[in-house]
Design a protein around this motif. Structure first.
Motif, PDB file in Angstrom:
ATOM      1  N   ARG A 281       4.441  11.815  -5.845  1.00  0.00           N
ATOM      2  CA  ARG A 281       5.257  10.640  -6.183  1.00  0.00           C
ATOM      3  C   ARG A 281       4.377   9.470  -6.612  1.00  0.00           C
ATOM      4  O   ARG A 281       4.691   8.740  -7.557  1.00  0.00           O
ATOM      5  CB  ARG A 281       6.099  10.256  -4.960  1.00  0.00           C
ATOM      6  CG  ARG A 281       6.772   8.896  -5.052  1.00  0.00           C
ATOM      7  CD  ARG A 281       7.971   8.938  -5.967  1.00  0.00           C
ATOM      8  NE  ARG A 281       8.725   7.685  -5.898  1.00  0.00           N
ATOM      9  CZ  ARG A 281       8.550   6.641  -6.691  1.00  0.00           C
ATOM     10  NH1 ARG A 281       7.608   6.682  -7.614  1.00  0.00           N
ATOM     11  NH2 ARG A 281       9.297   5.567  -6.579  1.00  0.00           N
ATOM     12  N   LYS A 285       4.514  10.318 -10.682  1.00  0.00           N
ATOM     13  CA  LYS A 285       5.897   9.907 -10.914  1.00  0.00           C
ATOM     14  C   LYS A 285       6.133   8.528 -10.330  1.00  0.00           C
ATOM     15  O   LYS A 285       6.895   8.347  -9.385  1.00  0.00           O
ATOM     16  CB  LYS A 285       6.853  10.923 -10.274  1.00  0.00           C
ATOM     17  CG  LYS A 285       8.295  10.774 -10.749  1.00  0.00           C
ATOM     18  CD  LYS A 285       8.457  11.107 -12.217  1.00  0.00           C
ATOM     19  CE  LYS A 285       9.918  11.031 -12.626  1.00  0.00           C
ATOM     20  NZ  LYS A 285      10.108  11.264 -14.069  1.00  0.00           N
ATOM     21  N   ARG A 286       5.481   7.536 -10.893  1.00  0.00           N
ATOM     22  CA  ARG A 286       5.596   6.174 -10.374  1.00  0.00           C
ATOM     23  C   ARG A 286       6.795   5.439 -10.975  1.00  0.00           C
ATOM     24  O   ARG A 286       7.160   4.367 -10.517  1.00  0.00           O
ATOM     25  CB  ARG A 286       4.320   5.390 -10.650  1.00  0.00           C
ATOM     26  CG  ARG A 286       3.104   5.956  -9.930  1.00  0.00           C
ATOM     27  CD  ARG A 286       1.938   5.026 -10.078  1.00  0.00           C
ATOM     28  NE  ARG A 286       2.247   3.736  -9.479  1.00  0.00           N
ATOM     29  CZ  ARG A 286       1.666   3.280  -8.385  1.00  0.00           C
ATOM     30  NH1 ARG A 286       0.784   4.020  -7.770  1.00  0.00           N
ATOM     31  NH2 ARG A 286       1.963   2.096  -7.898  1.00  0.00           N
ATOM     32  N   LEU A 289      12.887   6.658  -9.780  1.00  0.00           N
ATOM     33  CA  LEU A 289      13.553   7.943  -9.666  1.00  0.00           C
ATOM     34  C   LEU A 289      15.022   7.735  -9.312  1.00  0.00           C
ATOM     35  O   LEU A 289      15.398   6.696  -8.773  1.00  0.00           O
ATOM     36  CB  LEU A 289      12.891   8.781  -8.568  1.00  0.00           C
ATOM     37  CG  LEU A 289      11.443   9.204  -8.804  1.00  0.00           C
ATOM     38  CD1 LEU A 289      10.893   9.912  -7.562  1.00  0.00           C
ATOM     39  CD2 LEU A 289      11.349  10.120 -10.004  1.00  0.00           C
ATOM     40  N   ASN A 304       5.232   5.365   1.416  1.00  0.00           N
ATOM     41  CA  ASN A 304       4.536   6.565   0.935  1.00  0.00           C
ATOM     42  C   ASN A 304       3.032   6.459   1.189  1.00  0.00           C
ATOM     43  O   ASN A 304       2.385   7.429   1.609  1.00  0.00           O
ATOM     44  CB  ASN A 304       4.786   6.753  -0.563  1.00  0.00           C
ATOM     45  CG  ASN A 304       5.967   7.666  -0.836  1.00  0.00           C
ATOM     46  OD1 ASN A 304       6.739   7.982   0.066  1.00  0.00           O
ATOM     47  ND2 ASN A 304       6.112   8.083  -2.070  1.00  0.00           N
TER      48      ASN A 304
END
Length: 372
Positions: A281, A285-286, A289, A304
């Motif tokens: 993440r 995948k910054r 979402l 996170n």
């Protein structure tokens, strides 16, 4: 990442299953026959899990009430029957560092193993809602229960040296605080609870291995993917994981500390498997979402980061040998087990995974494979 995450989680699930079964065996019988009882418990769990996921649900509902009532019974019996109680300052302020490192801080960190178990939320309905809620309720409940039980146990210790020298400290504590028949009754309460843990861990491990077979992530996946009986249970996978657990426990005959490595491996692998998506993440995948009904909002990234830092830190701590000086027998082999899992997983990926593994299968692909 998904491939290695799957194998790390599978290793953790199997190590957790071994831990639950071996601990239950210790509740029942002496060390000389522990392995035999351990094997019998695993086979009994296979027979139960073969009945299907519905029976696992029945067991979970029963376990909720059994653990709640059993905890109250254990607490009351110990407090009422204990011949004497140590002073409060001993319970709340004394520290005994028996690791040999002469470091209270390190002794505290090594003691985190028992509190490091994670929750596995598998197969729940409406998982996007019930999963997070179940985890929060489980964590809060575990904190309250553990604190109460820990304080009660400390107040009921009669002979600390006898507990430290005993291969079965829980049973020894019960005998010290009560008597033989009552201690046996309390051990039955723990054993039943522990079997529920064995069965649930076996279900979790089998679901993971079955999903990996579905996605072509294990050798001879067509053979392992098959379901059996009216309950449509993965009997072959249940027997396979039982065989792996039996073979993996055999080195415990040669090293009394091998068991600690299994426990550490279970905790580290499950934590690492949960940490893999967090790392993905942050790195790949910054961008925002899609959010589900349960989300952390703007705190997602900071949480996170904390989670990944904790997983890495905890993984290092649990690889440190629990006693000093370190010998071959007292060595903590958790790092070897975890490293071996990653090496074998990577080799298998190079040989076949990169050609056959395309990620989790979707509906039409699963239907086609099931028909075949």
């Amino acid at each position: 990442m998904a491939w290695n995450c799957g194998y790390i989680f599978l290793a953790g699930a199997l190590a957790t299953l071994m831990t639950a079964a071996y601990t239950m065996a210790q509740y029942i019988i002496s060390q000389g026959a522990t392995i035999g009882v351990y094997v019998a418990i695993l086979l009994f769990a296979v027979a139960y899990c073969y009945q299907g996921i519905r029976f696992s649900g029945y067991l979970n509902v029963f376990t909720i009430y059994w653990v709640l009532i059993g905890t109250v019974v254990v607490i009351i019996v110990l407090l009422v029957m204990a011949p004497s109680h140590p002073p409060a300052d001993w319970v709340f302020t004394s520290l005994h560092d028996l690791t040999g490192y002469n470091s209270p801080g390190l002794a505290f960190l090594l003691g985190l193993l028992q509190a490091g178990w994670v929750l596995i939320a598998e197969g729940s309905k409406n998982a996007d809602r019930t999963g997070p809620r179940g985890i929060i309720i489980g964590v809060i409940g575990a904190i309250v229960q553990a604190l109460v039980v820990s304080v009660v146990v400390l107040f009921c210790i009669q002979d600390m040296d006898a507990l430290l020298d005993s291969p079965f400290p829980v049973a020894t504590l019960f005998v010290q605080a009560t008597n033989g028949p009552v201690a046996a009754f309390l051990m039955i309460i723990l054993a039943v609870s522990q079997f529920a843990a064995v069965a649930n861990n076996m279900v979790a491990a089998s679901q993971m291995l079955w999903a990996m077979a579905r996605d072509h992530a294990v050798p001879q996946h067509e053979f392992w993917y098959k379901l059996h009986g009216k309950s449509e249970s993965p009997l072959r996978i249940l027997l396979l994981e039982t065989l792996v657990c039996i073979i993996a426990i055999m080195p415990s005959f040669g090293s009394p500390d091998y068991w600690s490595a299994i426990m550490s491996t279970a905790v580290i692998c499950i934590n690492f498997a949960y940490g893999f998506p967090f790392m993905c993440r942050l790195i790949w995948k910054r961008h925002p979402l899609p959010r589900g009904p349960f989300n952390l909002g703007k705190y997602s990234i900071p949480v996170n980061c904390v989670a990944i830092s904790w997983v890495l830190f905890f993984g290092v701590i649990l690889c440190i040998p629990s006693t000093h000086p370190v010998s071959v027998k007292s060595m903590n082999w958790a790092s070897v087990m975890i490293g071996g899992t990653l090496i074998l997983s990577t080799i298998f990926w190079i040989i076949t995974g990169r050609k056959n593994y395309k990620g989790p299968m979707q509906g039409e692909e699963i239907s086609s494979m099931t028909e075949q």
